[in-house]
Design a protein around this motif. Structure first.
Motif, mmCIF file in Angstrom:
data_model
loop_
_atom_site.group_PDB
_atom_site.id
_atom_site.type_symbol
_atom_site.label_atom_id
_atom_site.label_comp_id
_atom_site.label_asym_id
_atom_site.label_seq_id
_atom_site.Cartn_x
_atom_site.Cartn_y
_atom_site.Cartn_z
ATOM 1 N N LYS A 42 67.897 12.607 -83.957
ATOM 2 C CA LYS A 42 67.696 11.613 -82.884
ATOM 3 C C LYS A 42 67.750 12.231 -81.496
ATOM 4 O O LYS A 42 66.932 11.918 -80.630
ATOM 5 C CB LYS A 42 68.796 10.521 -82.936
ATOM 6 N N THR A 43 68.741 13.094 -81.264
ATOM 7 C CA THR A 43 68.922 13.633 -79.909
ATOM 8 C C THR A 43 67.721 14.484 -79.506
ATOM 9 O O THR A 43 67.236 14.383 -78.373
ATOM 10 C CB THR A 43 70.229 14.446 -79.824
ATOM 11 N N LYS A 76 72.644 7.141 -73.567
ATOM 12 C CA LYS A 76 73.427 7.135 -74.811
ATOM 13 C C LYS A 76 74.600 6.197 -74.552
ATOM 14 O O LYS A 76 75.602 6.586 -73.944
ATOM 15 C CB LYS A 76 73.924 8.563 -75.098
ATOM 16 N N GLU A 88 69.500 6.219 -77.100
ATOM 17 C CA GLU A 88 69.859 6.836 -78.387
ATOM 18 C C GLU A 88 71.061 6.137 -78.998
ATOM 19 O O GLU A 88 72.126 6.045 -78.383
ATOM 20 C CB GLU A 88 70.161 8.332 -78.218
HETATM 21 MG MG LIG Z 1 72.552 12.521 -81.391
#
Ligand SMILES: [Mg+2]
Ligand SMILES: Nc1ncnc2c1ncn2[C@@H]1O[C@H](COP(=O)(O)OP(=O)(O)O)[C@@H](O)[C@H]1O
Length: 213
Positions: free
Chosen positions: A16-17, A34, A101
Motif C-alpha cells: 500500500k505505501t 495516513k 492510506e
Molecule cells: Mg503502509
C-alpha cells in the motif's frame, strides 16, 4: 467535496505505501494522508512516502493518530491510553486530490466497535485494493471485495503488486467483476524516478484520475 481515494490492501505488507507513494507522485498536485499510523520505527508511512517521493512537506497531511506500537490500531491506541474516535477521522477538506492510506487490511479494528472498513464506509470514497500476486491472493482479494461490496463501498479497482502471475491477475477480476488497474512490478531500486516510471508504464492512471473527479 474532498477528492479522496483510499488505498487499502488485502493485508499488511501488501504494498500500500509504495502504491500510495507512486500515486501521490504521479497525480498532479496530489496530497498524501495516513490517518492512523501504528508503529513509528523504523519509520512512519508518511516519512517513508516523503523520502521515497521527495515531495515537499506541504503535500503531506499530519496523522490524526500517531501510535508508537506496531500493532493493530485498537491495541496500539489502548497501550497509549487513547481510544480512536471515528468522528476525529473525517476526510480533510482540500481542493487537491488526496491519497489516503489505510492501516493493515479492511478488518483491522480501530477500537472496540469499529473496523477500518467501517471508516471507509463512512467516507464513501472509492477504494483501490492493493493485492499481492502470489499464492493466497485469490482468497484474500475475493474476501476483501465481498466485504467492500457488503457495505456499499465503491471499489475503484484492484492493483496488483509484485512479480507477474498471469493466472491470479486474470481470475480475480474474472470472478469478482472488479477491474484490474495493473500491476506494479517489484522494483530493484526503490526511488522516485523508478517508481514514477513504473507507475506510468504499468498502472491505469487515467482510470485512477477519473475516480478523483
Ligand atoms: Mg503502509
Ligand atoms: N513495487 C515494489 N518494489 C520493491 N519493493 C516493494 C514494492 N512494493 C512494496 N515493496 C516493499 O515491500 C514492503 C511492504 O510494502 P509496503 O508498501 O510498506 O506495504 P504496506 O503499506 O501494505 O504495509 C516494504 O519493504 C516495501 O519497500
Amino acid at each position: 467535496m474532498t477528492r479522496a481515494l483510499v488505498v487499502t490492501g488485502t493485508d499488511t505488507d501488501a504494498g500500500k505505501t509504495v502504491v500510495a507513494a507512486g500515486l501521490t507522485l504521479c497525480l498532479p498536485g496530489a496530497h498524501y494522508w495516513k490517518p492512523v499510523q501504528s508503529g513509528t520505527t523504523p519509520a512512519t508511512d508518511t516519512a517513508t512516502v516523503r523520502a521515497l517521493t521527495g515531495l515537499p512537506a506541504d503535500r503531506f497531511l499530519p496523522e490524526a493518530y500517531l501510535l508508537r506500537e506496531p500493532a493493530s490500531p485498537h491495541l496500539s491506541a489502548r497501550l497509549e491510553g487513547v481510544e480512536i474516535d471515528l468522528d476525529r477521522l473525517s476526510l480533510p477538506e482540500t481542493d487537491a486530490p488526496l491519497i489516503v492510506e489505510g492501516a493493515g487490511g479492511l478488518m483491522v479494528p480501530l477500537n472496540e466497535r469499529a473496523l477500518a472498513i467501517d471508516l471507509f464506509a463512512r467516507w464513501g470514497r472509492p477504494v483501490i485494493l492493493v493485492a499481492r500476486t502470489g499464492l493466497g491472493t485469490i482468497n484474500h482479494s475475493l474476501l476483501s471485495i465481498e466485504a467492500l461490496r457488503a457495505r456499499g463501498i465503491p471499489i475503484g479497482g484492484i492493483l496488483f503488486s509484485g512479480d507477474p502471475h498471469a493466472e491470479n491477475e486474470r481470475i480475480i477480476p474474472q470472478l469478482s467483476g472488479i477491474r484490474s488497474l495493473g500491476r506494479l512490478p517489484r522494483l530493484a531500486s526503490l526511488d522516485a524516478a523508478c517508481l514514477h516510471a513504473a507507475i506510468e508504464a504499468h498502472i491505469d492512471l487515467a482510470a485512477i484520475e477519473a475516480l478523483l473527479a
